[in-house]
Design an enzyme around this catalytic site. Sequence first.
Site, PDB file in Angstrom:
ATOM      1  N   HIS A   1      -2.996  -6.040  -3.234  1.00  0.00           N
ATOM      2  CA  HIS A   1      -2.762  -4.861  -4.076  1.00  0.00           C
ATOM      3  C   HIS A   1      -1.486  -4.985  -4.914  1.00  0.00           C
ATOM      4  O   HIS A   1      -0.971  -3.967  -5.411  1.00  0.00           O
ATOM      5  CB  HIS A   1      -2.693  -3.595  -3.208  1.00  0.00           C
TER       6      HIS A   1
ATOM      7  N   HIS B   1      -0.884 -12.682   4.633  1.00  0.00           N
ATOM      8  CA  HIS B   1      -1.637 -11.495   4.263  1.00  0.00           C
ATOM      9  C   HIS B   1      -3.115 -11.865   4.223  1.00  0.00           C
ATOM     10  O   HIS B   1      -3.577 -12.503   3.273  1.00  0.00           O
ATOM     11  CB  HIS B   1      -1.157 -11.002   2.902  1.00  0.00           C
TER      12      HIS B   1
ATOM     13  N   ASN C   1       0.817  -1.214   0.000  1.00  0.00           N
ATOM     14  CA  ASN C   1       0.000   0.000   0.000  1.00  0.00           C
ATOM     15  C   ASN C   1       0.856   1.271   0.000  1.00  0.00           C
ATOM     16  O   ASN C   1       0.360   2.363   0.282  1.00  0.00           O
ATOM     17  CB  ASN C   1      -0.922   0.034   1.230  1.00  0.00           C
TER      18      ASN C   1
HETATM   19 FE   LIG Z   1      -3.838  -6.060   1.633  1.00  0.00          FE
END
Ligand SMILES: [Fe+2]
Length: 256
Positions: free
Chosen positions: A53, A138, A25
């Site tokens: 992401h 994650h 991020n």
């Molecule tokens: Fe994430």
Amino acid sequence: MAVAAALPKLREVLRIDLCVVNAENASHGFGLGPDMARDLFAAGADAITLGNHAWDRKELIPYIAETPRLIRPLNFPPGTPGAGSILIELANGRRALVLQAMGRLYLDALDCPFRGTAVELSKYRLGASVAAIVADFHAEASSEKMAYAHSFDGQVSLVVGTHTHCPSADHQILPGGTAFQSDAGMSGDYDSVIGMEKTIAIRRFWTKVPSEKLNPAEGEATVCGLFVVTDDQTGLALRVEPVRQGGRLSPAMPLV
Ligand SMILES: [Fe+2]
């Protein structure tokens, strides 16, 4: 970037042998640019992990192919660019394995992270072929993170969760000797909605209209991390303590 600014001093003060950064991020909340990855490596990151992401910044796709220390979840589909683990040669000549897997509760339907991790770990032996093993899981759900950590308790030095952006207070050494924290938290402004400017983020919840673009909150960041000391013989954890520096959260700094 707050983490790149803080890392050199943290590495020195905490006498860090291996530093792993989750940076999916870093690019305003969405992805990671190659320039930012280079900055993090230059600041002292030995390995960088990604997550859901991973591909928000398309430039990362060719970059990951030529940068083995940048890894993505190992249970991404076969053929995905990059790898899900990396062997890091430490300064003292020992080797450490860093891997990442991604959970499936409230996230994409991927291959099984539990089986994928077990296959990867079958190639190594903690305290023998590798001095330490760090597993970044994650995932969204604490239940999945705890089940994952207990599954590999005794086989890895650390299971640390990432993704929720909030540091959890459950850091502990599990019965088999693996350090665990269900989420390390984000490094960012906590006067926000998981790092995003709060006014627009709040409005989305009230109206369900995704009208305006979310922007990152720009206040002072709290740099969050987890400090682990491992046994030189076994590779298992001896200490696990949170690191929080700057910004709004209460500070925490291990005594070394
Ligand atoms: Fe994430």
